[in-house]
Design an enzyme around this catalytic site. Structure first.
Site, short mmCIF file in Angstrom:
data_model
loop_
_atom_site.label_atom_id
_atom_site.label_comp_id
_atom_site.label_asym_id
_atom_site.label_seq_id
_atom_site.Cartn_x
_atom_site.Cartn_y
_atom_site.Cartn_z
CB THR A 225 8.46 0.83 2.13
OG1 THR A 225 8.29 -0.49 2.65
CG2 THR A 225 9.95 1.15 2.08
CB VAL A 226 6.59 5.27 -0.25
CG1 VAL A 226 6.65 6.72 -0.69
CG2 VAL A 226 7.07 4.35 -1.36
CD GLU B 270 8.19 -0.52 5.91
OE1 GLU B 270 7.45 -1.05 5.03
OE2 GLU B 270 9.29 0.00 5.64
N GLY B 271 6.69 -2.12 10.13
CA GLY B 271 6.26 -3.51 10.21
C GLY B 271 6.25 -4.14 8.82
CB ALA B 272 6.37 -7.29 7.45
CD GLU C 15 15.63 15.03 -5.18
OE1 GLU C 15 16.80 14.86 -4.79
OE2 GLU C 15 15.00 14.17 -5.86
CE LYS D 120 9.44 -4.77 6.11
NZ LYS D 120 8.72 -4.58 4.85
CB ILE E 278 -0.95 0.04 1.21
CG1 ILE E 278 -0.18 0.10 2.53
CG2 ILE E 278 -1.90 -1.14 1.20
CD1 ILE E 278 -1.06 0.38 3.73
CG ASP F 173 10.38 -3.18 2.11
OD1 ASP F 173 10.28 -3.07 0.87
OD2 ASP F 173 9.58 -3.83 2.80
#
Length: 211
Positions: free
Chosen positions: A18-19, A102-104, A194, A34, A15, A46
């Site tokens: 990660t971003v 971050e989870g997975a 950026e 992570k 979804i 990731d």
């Protein structure tokens, strides 16, 4: 000095979690971690992606506690790879500054045959940001995720939406879930450090993550 720790989890896999986590870590000038990576894409892990997008020095992107080869749920990936995930190795690292973890996949993705990520979040006791897509099905997925976190006493900072604007879905989730709407990260093309930095700054208030 150890800064705030923020856990980023999601309602599902793929979804944009990660971003978002990379954008948040970069905006905080903090660290990214992570703990369990399951499956490695052609462009890397990731963590590799977060390092490229966050704008952080590479040393601020911490190595995984477990980097598993098989692209599936961590509990099964570990079994296939012949690895036992030791909860002691998932202890939060001590860093000088804010830490974004971050989870997975989603909230109830299993880490082992007896525990999910939500159970690990409860053990950590740190606030969670729930990343949710805006597309069809998100109301159900997001409200169920909120219930699962609250059932375990996990503190919830709010929901960060990802995708095109869908005002009714976003408002309904936050009203029915009694949760803060942190903002919405639009889809970015091309996705560059950026462009990500600008989009995050335009759509989120950093004080919502640090108060």
């Amino acid at each position: 000095m150890q800064g705030p720790t923020i856990i980023v989890t999601g309602t599902d896999t793929g979804i944009g979690k990660t971003v978002f986590a990379a954008a948040l870590a970069g905006a905080l000038g903090g660290w990214y971690w992570k703990p369990v990576q399951a499956g490695i894409e052609e462009d890397g892990t990731d963590a590799d992606r977060a390092a490229r997008l966050s704008g952080l020095p590479r040393e601020r992107v911490l190595p995984e506690a477990y980097c598993l080869e098989t692209p599936c749920s961590p509990h099964l990936a570990a079994e296939i790879d012949g690895v036992v995930i030791d909860p002691a190795r998932l202890a939060l690292p001590q860093v000088d500054g804010p830490l974004v973890v971050e989870g997975a996949g989603g909230v109830l993705v299993p880490i082992s045959r007896s525990e999910t990520y939500a159970d690990q979040f409860a053990r950590w006791g740190e606030p969670v940001v729930l990343a949710a897509r805006t597309s069809l099905g998100t109301i159900n997925h997001t409200l169920l995720s909120i219930e699962a976190l609250r059932a375990r006493g996990v503190p919830l900072l709010g929901v960060a939406f990802i995708g095109d604007p869908v005002e009714d879905s976003e408002a309904t989730i936050c009203a029915m879930g009694q949760v803060k709407r942190l903002g919405r990260l639009p889809l970015i093309d091309p996705l560059t450090p950026e462009a990500l930095r600008s989009a995050f700054a335009a759509n989120f208030h950093l004080e919502d993550f640090t108060a």
